[in-house]
Design a protein around this motif. Structure first.
Motif, PDB file in Angstrom:
ATOM      1  N   ARG A 276      -8.479  -0.712  -8.619  1.00 15.66           N
ATOM      2  CA  ARG A 276      -8.767  -1.449  -7.396  1.00 15.66           C
ATOM      3  C   ARG A 276     -10.259  -1.535  -7.052  1.00 15.66           C
ATOM      4  N   THR A 277     -11.105  -0.817  -7.779  1.00 10.85           N
ATOM      5  CA  THR A 277     -12.519  -0.706  -7.405  1.00 10.85           C
ATOM      6  C   THR A 277     -13.414  -1.265  -8.502  1.00 10.85           C
TER       7      THR A 277
ATOM      8  N   GLN B 254     -14.915   2.525  -0.516  1.00 11.88           N
ATOM      9  CA  GLN B 254     -13.921   1.789   0.274  1.00 11.88           C
ATOM     10  C   GLN B 254     -14.444   1.751   1.701  1.00 11.88           C
ATOM     11  N   THR B 255     -14.294   0.638   2.353  1.00 11.50           N
ATOM     12  CA  THR B 255     -15.053   0.382   3.575  1.00 11.50           C
ATOM     13  C   THR B 255     -14.758   1.337   4.736  1.00 11.50           C
TER      14      THR B 255
ATOM     15  N   LYS C 154       0.828  -1.202   0.000  1.00  9.74           N
ATOM     16  CA  LYS C 154       0.000   0.000   0.000  1.00  9.74           C
ATOM     17  C   LYS C 154       0.862   1.251   0.000  1.00  9.74           C
TER      18      LYS C 154
ATOM     19  N   ARG D  47     -10.759  -8.223  -8.208  1.00 12.30           N
ATOM     20  CA  ARG D  47     -10.761  -7.269  -7.095  1.00 12.30           C
ATOM     21  C   ARG D  47     -11.344  -7.916  -5.835  1.00 12.30           C
ATOM     22  N   PRO D  48     -10.818  -9.045  -5.420  1.00 18.82           N
ATOM     23  CA  PRO D  48     -11.412  -9.753  -4.283  1.00 18.82           C
ATOM     24  C   PRO D  48     -11.330  -8.969  -2.986  1.00 18.82           C
ATOM     25  N   TRP D  49     -10.299  -8.101  -2.873  1.00 16.61           N
ATOM     26  CA  TRP D  49     -10.156  -7.332  -1.642  1.00 16.61           C
ATOM     27  C   TRP D  49     -11.358  -6.425  -1.408  1.00 16.61           C
ATOM     28  N   TRP D  50     -11.937  -5.834  -2.466  1.00 19.90           N
ATOM     29  CA  TRP D  50     -13.081  -4.940  -2.305  1.00 19.90           C
ATOM     30  C   TRP D  50     -14.275  -5.724  -1.789  1.00 19.90           C
ATOM     31  N   TRP D  51     -14.524  -6.892  -2.369  1.00 24.30           N
ATOM     32  CA  TRP D  51     -15.667  -7.685  -1.940  1.00 24.30           C
ATOM     33  C   TRP D  51     -15.467  -8.253  -0.538  1.00 24.30           C
ATOM     34  N   TYR D  52     -14.232  -8.594  -0.200  1.00 21.94           N
ATOM     35  CA  TYR D  52     -13.957  -9.066   1.159  1.00 21.94           C
ATOM     36  C   TYR D  52     -14.305  -7.966   2.157  1.00 21.94           C
ATOM     37  N   ASP D  53     -13.841  -6.741   1.873  1.00 14.75           N
ATOM     38  CA  ASP D  53     -14.153  -5.623   2.765  1.00 14.75           C
ATOM     39  C   ASP D  53     -15.657  -5.382   2.831  1.00 14.75           C
TER      40      ASP D  53
END
Length: 421
Positions: free
Chosen positions: A46-47, A115-116, A26, A220-226
């Motif tokens: 990223r989104t 973003q969460t 990051k 973009r799995p990180w967005w869905w995880y958040d």
């Protein structure tokens, strides 16, 4: 003839000092962003498309947004030489309090969708930078949650007058009790603008899974995880008022809003009151005559009426008419610290950033918002030094020329303004 020799190993080692590698992905990602446009590129990568386009897009043909950005690109600066500006002071007094920089964070709806960390990241970054943070009526963090994230900084509240007026009145009272010092009464949303990107993306609030969104989300799995492992997306300050998200959104747009509503809100609100969404000189004069503390020249980031006036173009005339009696602010299209410097030079007391903040949020959460502010601060300071000014008060219209690609014909002539008493 050039004299040649064998390379000296010691000199080669001195020239070939490699940068220490960073394993903080990051941090490395954000440090690579040198401009707000760079943050936008990272955010887009990223989104998911629907969430990114909700932020990035505007109404209909997106002409208002394009023209607003073009207006800032068409600035011509006039630097003064041999005027030392070794250090600069970027601080300003606005609406009865300090700001370390001549901009604050604008109100944005659905922020945790991008973003969460959402408004918590924005409010915390604003406190650290010493600038105001504005919470939207349609924010995804509550009034009290923003106060907890920004306990010692300045918090402002943006208010939509909803069809059920008591909901709006209750929100204003809650914000006052939480110590918010300024109310931003928004007047440019009698109905929702036609945001065609959202319609084409099948965008809905809350987001719903379709084959297209699933395919787009795979990289973009990180967005869905958040998104799936944090509290549900909702209008946090409205969560106890009843109704679905869609119903509350519809209720926030009311074509019957009038000056009578402004009068009621003024009686309720104990602090400073600013009207956001002003788009002509005549309305500016009338509002100031009614006693508002400030106005925000804004076309809602181009998200309401397409082909609306460019706020930056309106700025000089509005400042001439009401700048002595009220705080004049401007938003829409700001993507560089130089845009902010030019606005101040033409008389704006303050500016607001919306998309620039959200690009940083999508690029890296709280750290990304910090990076947004850092980039803009650096650009402001560098522009001031190159212009030969040490304080914002030294900026004046002579420092800036607006180059106009668009010229008004007879139908767009300046609106005559009744002289003020």
């Amino acid at each position: 003839m050039v004299q040649r020799q064998l390379p000296n190993p010691a000199e080669l080692l001195e020239l070939m000092q490699f940068k220490k590698p960073s394993f903080d992905l990051k941090k490395r990602r954000l440090e690579s962003a040198l401009t707000i446009a760079d943050l936008r590129t990272i955010a887009k990568r990223r989104t998911p498309k629907a969430a990114f386009d909700y932020t990035d897009g505007a109404a209909e043909g997106e002409l208002s947004l394009a023209r607003a950005r073009q207006a800032f690109e068409d600035i011509e600066f006039h630097p003064r030489v041999l005027r030392p500006a070794e250090s600069v002071d970027t601080s300003v007094e606005v609406l009865g309090g300090p700001s370390a920089l001549p901009f604050g964070i604008a109100p944005t709806g659905f922020t945790r969708l991008m973003q969460t960390e959402g408004e918590i990241a924005g409010a915390g970054a604003a406190e650290a930078a010493g600038i105001p943070f504005t919470l939207s009526t349609l924010g995804t963090t509550s009034i009290e949650g923003v106060k907890a994230a920004n306990p010692t900084g300045r918090n402002w509240f943006q208010l939509y007058v909803m069809r059920n007026r008591e909901i709006s009145y209750g929100l204003a009272r809650r914000a006052a009790e939480a110590g918010f010092d300024t109310l931003m009464f928004t007047v440019d949303t009698p109905v929702a603008g036609a945001r065609l990107r959202d319609k084409r993306n099948g965008f809905s609030i809350p987001p719903q899974l379709t084959l297209g969104t699933i395919v787009n989300a795979i990289p973009r799995p990180w967005w869905w995880y958040d998104f799936l492992t944090t509290p549900k997306l909702e209008f946090a300050s409205l969560s106890t008022t009843g109704g679905t998200v869609g119903e509350l959104l519809d209720a926030a747009m009311d074509p019957t809003i009038s000056y009578d509503d402004l009068a009621v809100i003024r009686e309720i609100w104990p602090g400073k009151i600013v009207v956001k969404g002003v788009q002509n000189v005549e309305d500016s004069v009338r509002l100031v005559d009614l006693g508002v503390d400030g106005i925000v020249l804004s076309n809602h980031g181009g998200r309401q009426l397409d082909r609306a006036p460019v706020p930056f173009h309106l700025l000089p005339q509005v400042v001439r008419e009401v700048g002595r009696d009220a705080t004049v602010m401007v938003d829409t299209g700001i993507m560089n610290g130089a845009d902010i410097v030019a606005s101040v030079a033409l008389g704006a007391r303050f500016t607001l950033i919306g998309r620039a903040y959200l690009y940083g949020l999508m690029a890296g959460g709280r750290a990304g918002v910090d990076r947004t502010i850092q980039i803009l601060r650096t650009e402001i300071e560098r522009t001031m030094k190159l212009l030969g000014v040490s304080t914002l008060a030294e900026l004046e219209p002579a420092h800036v020329t607006q180059l106009h690609r668009l010229t008004r014909g007879q139908a767009g002539a300046e609106v005559p303004v009744t002289p003020r008493a």
